[in-house]
Design an enzyme around this catalytic site. Structure first.
Site, PDB file in Angstrom:
ATOM      1  N   SER A 242      17.938 -29.490  -8.301  1.00 41.65           N
ATOM      2  CA  SER A 242      17.446 -28.563  -9.328  1.00 41.65           C
ATOM      3  C   SER A 242      18.564 -28.050 -10.230  1.00 41.65           C
ATOM      4  O   SER A 242      18.303 -27.587 -11.344  1.00 41.65           O
ATOM      5  CB  SER A 242      16.722 -27.385  -8.681  1.00 41.65           C
ATOM      6  OG  SER A 242      17.565 -26.714  -7.765  1.00 41.65           O
ATOM      7  N   ASP A 483      17.753 -15.264  -7.332  1.00 40.66           N
ATOM      8  CA  ASP A 483      18.333 -16.573  -7.632  1.00 40.66           C
ATOM      9  C   ASP A 483      19.727 -16.371  -8.228  1.00 40.66           C
ATOM     10  O   ASP A 483      19.872 -16.045  -9.406  1.00 40.66           O
ATOM     11  CB  ASP A 483      17.442 -17.339  -8.618  1.00 40.66           C
ATOM     12  CG  ASP A 483      17.944 -18.758  -8.863  1.00 40.66           C
ATOM     13  OD1 ASP A 483      19.047 -19.089  -8.386  1.00 40.66           O
ATOM     14  OD2 ASP A 483      17.227 -19.526  -9.538  1.00 40.66           O
ATOM     15  N   HIS A 486      21.109 -20.878  -9.643  1.00 37.72           N
ATOM     16  CA  HIS A 486      20.788 -21.483 -10.935  1.00 37.72           C
ATOM     17  C   HIS A 486      21.282 -20.588 -12.067  1.00 37.72           C
ATOM     18  O   HIS A 486      21.869 -19.538 -11.829  1.00 37.72           O
ATOM     19  CB  HIS A 486      19.287 -21.725 -11.048  1.00 37.72           C
ATOM     20  CG  HIS A 486      18.753 -22.660 -10.004  1.00 37.72           C
ATOM     21  ND1 HIS A 486      18.226 -22.207  -8.809  1.00 37.72           N
ATOM     22  CD2 HIS A 486      18.689 -24.016  -9.963  1.00 37.72           C
ATOM     23  CE1 HIS A 486      17.844 -23.247  -8.076  1.00 37.72           C
ATOM     24  NE2 HIS A 486      18.127 -24.359  -8.743  1.00 37.72           N
TER      25      HIS A 486
END
Length: 513
Positions: A242, A483, A486
């Site tokens: 990802s 998160d 990312h």
């Protein structure tokens, strides 16, 4: 007047022949000097034609030496390549910067624009290139004249650029630049929910105002139109987890800015980008090129086994390439990564998970498994990639910034609004990256290592944190799981793609010299 004696005629003729013979012997040396060609005001294009080049079957550098890729006025030292090609057993390609440096700027050596062109027949014949034709392909911008801008407003091109010496693109700092935005928050429809921080209510925006600046040199400013022309008729594919999807979405948004008609870009299957789908192909109609993403968490084959109770358990075959590799073969430019999934749960524990052949190890060290998996990937690259036709990049590990826990144990980064300015964390370099370097050094096919680890160490402010979900609708969103791996878009991955663009520009400039 009486004619000179015969002996004088013979002496004059002998002297003239000797002078001519000496001049012919010195001619290759004179032509190999950029300063000599500049002294006689020979245009750059003819300098390239007159300067001796490396060709397969002719001149070859000595074993274990570095082929200098960038030179204008004089051959650069082996310490300052933009992509090192180490000939022999150890062969690595590490992107460094041959760009226009501050000292040249102070001396008034401003570069000028040049129309980048390269004849396909010359490339196939190994002509007009300073590397052996087996080294790498050329991704030119055809006959379109584009002025490549430096990140501080100067210009960079193949004509007249004095490349910065001993400049590592990955050693530098983030500098504040309020005007440096290639696309605006909320303007790109290809940013999925997890990375669209501003649309999800993130209150601060200073994290958008930082630009990566290498020490002592400059990056060419990202030019979406130029990038697309270089990609004409080709396929660029990002392969990985990802984090590479994060970079993929950034690439789409950056290139979209080069399209006057935004409808001339679309996903060929009609898919909307979500984290649940693992394959996308975006077509740029006017350039007949595609930018693609293929999901592969580990680059090696994931599988399942049935245990004694009849339940299925995941396995990872570290000696077999991932099943998506059939797609990799179709790409002209490949950008790989893997890393974050190796720190998660079952992978990190290594219990009844790693597999070689038919053997499932009861316990196996995750770091050693990573090493074996990277060697499996490297073997596939060496066996399936023709470096004369394809470019291969490996993007390094992207740093996470969890404070007070990990991704699944209450780690946070919410409220961070500025990069880290100093401290031991900036020098953090994972063991996995040392393994990557070791593996790439043993490969036969050159691989450009985009070593963005330190670059990302600074950016504790760039993660989605709690803004990976829409917080503007009044629906309560949990702050317990944040998160901090990312990146928000626009944001840090844009700099990674600027480095990809720089690699293509510098490689093109090198081939033109």
């Amino acid at each position: 007047m009486a004619n000179p004696p015969f002996s004088q005629k013979r002496n004059f003729t002998f002297t003239a022949v000797l002078f001519l013979f000496s001049f012919l012997l010195m001619l290759p040396v004179l032509l190999s000097s950029g300063r000599t060609l500049e002294f006689f005001r020979i245009p750059p294009l003819y300098r390239a034609l007159l300067t001796p080049t490396f060709k397969t079957g002719s001149f070859s550098p000595p074993p274990e030496s570095v082929v200098v890729l960038c030179s204008t006025s004089k051959a650069q030292s082996a310490e300052s390549p933009f992509i090192r090609r180490i000939v022999g057993k150890n062969r690595i390609s590490a992107l460094q910067n041959p760009d226009f440096n501050d000292r040249n700027r102070d001396n008034g050596d401003a570069p000028v624009s040049q129309n980048f062109q390269f004849d396909e027949r010359q490339r196939e014949n190994g002509e007009n290139s300073m590397v052996q034709k087996s080294e790498s392909p050329v991704f030119t911008n055809g006959s379109v004249s584009v002025r490549a801008e430096l990140d501080d407003g100067g210009a960079a091109s193949a004509d007249g650029v004095r490349w910065g010496q001993n400049c590592n693109l990955y050693m530098g700092k983030w500098v504040r630049d309020d005007k440096y935005r290639i696309y605006m928050p909320g303007s790109c429809p290809y940013v999925d929910e997890a990375f669209d921080c501003q649309s999800h209510g993130r209150p601060d925006s200073d994290y958008l105002k930082w630009r990566w600046k290498p020490d002592g040199c400059h990056l060419p400013r990202f030019n979406a139109t130029d990038f697309l022309v270089r990609l004409r008729g080709k396929r660029l594919m990002l392969v990985g987890d990802s984090m590479n999807r994060n970079q993929f979405e950034s690439m789409l948004c950056l290139l979209r800015e080069g399209l006057p008609n935004k409808t001339k870009m679309y996903e060929t299957h009609g898919y909307k980008i979500t984290k649940g789908r693992g394959y996308y192909v975006f077509k740029f109609v006017d350039y007949n090129c595609t930018v693609e993403f293929t999901q592969s968490h580990f680059l090696v084959k994931e599988g399942i086994r049935i245990n004694g109770k009849g339940n299925s358990n995941p396995t990872l075959s570290i000696d077999q390439i991932d099943k998506t590799a059939r797609r990799w073969k179709r790409a002209d430019i490949l950008i790989f990564n893997t890393g974050h999934w190796w720190t998660h749960g079952k992978t990190a524990r290594g219990k009844n998970y790693f597999k070689e052949g038919d053997l499932i190890y009861a316990r196996f060290d995750a770091i050693e498994a990573y090493r074996k998996a990277m060697r499996t990937w490297a073997k596939w690259i060496d066996s399936n990639v023709n470096p004369a036709k394809k470019l291969v990049f490996y993007r390094a590990y992207s740093s996470a910034h969890f404070w007070g826990g990990d991704w699944d144990s209450g780690g946070t980064c919410n409220g961070e609004t500025e990069p880290i300015s100093s401290g031991a964390f900036l020098d953090n370099y994972p063991l996995k990256m040392k393994i990557v370097e070791e593996v790439i050094q043993q490969m036969q096919v050159p691989v450009t290592l985009l070593n963005i680890t330190r670059l990302t160490n600074f950016r504790k402010d760039g993660h989605p944190s709690i803004y990976g979900k829409n917080r503007t609708t009044g629906v309560k969103v949990s702050t317990r799981r944040q998160d901090c791996s990312h990146w928000c878009l626009p944001g840090v991955p844009d700099a990674w793609n600027e480095l990809i663009y720089a690699a293509l520009v510098f490689q093109q400039n090198h081939q033109m010299l």
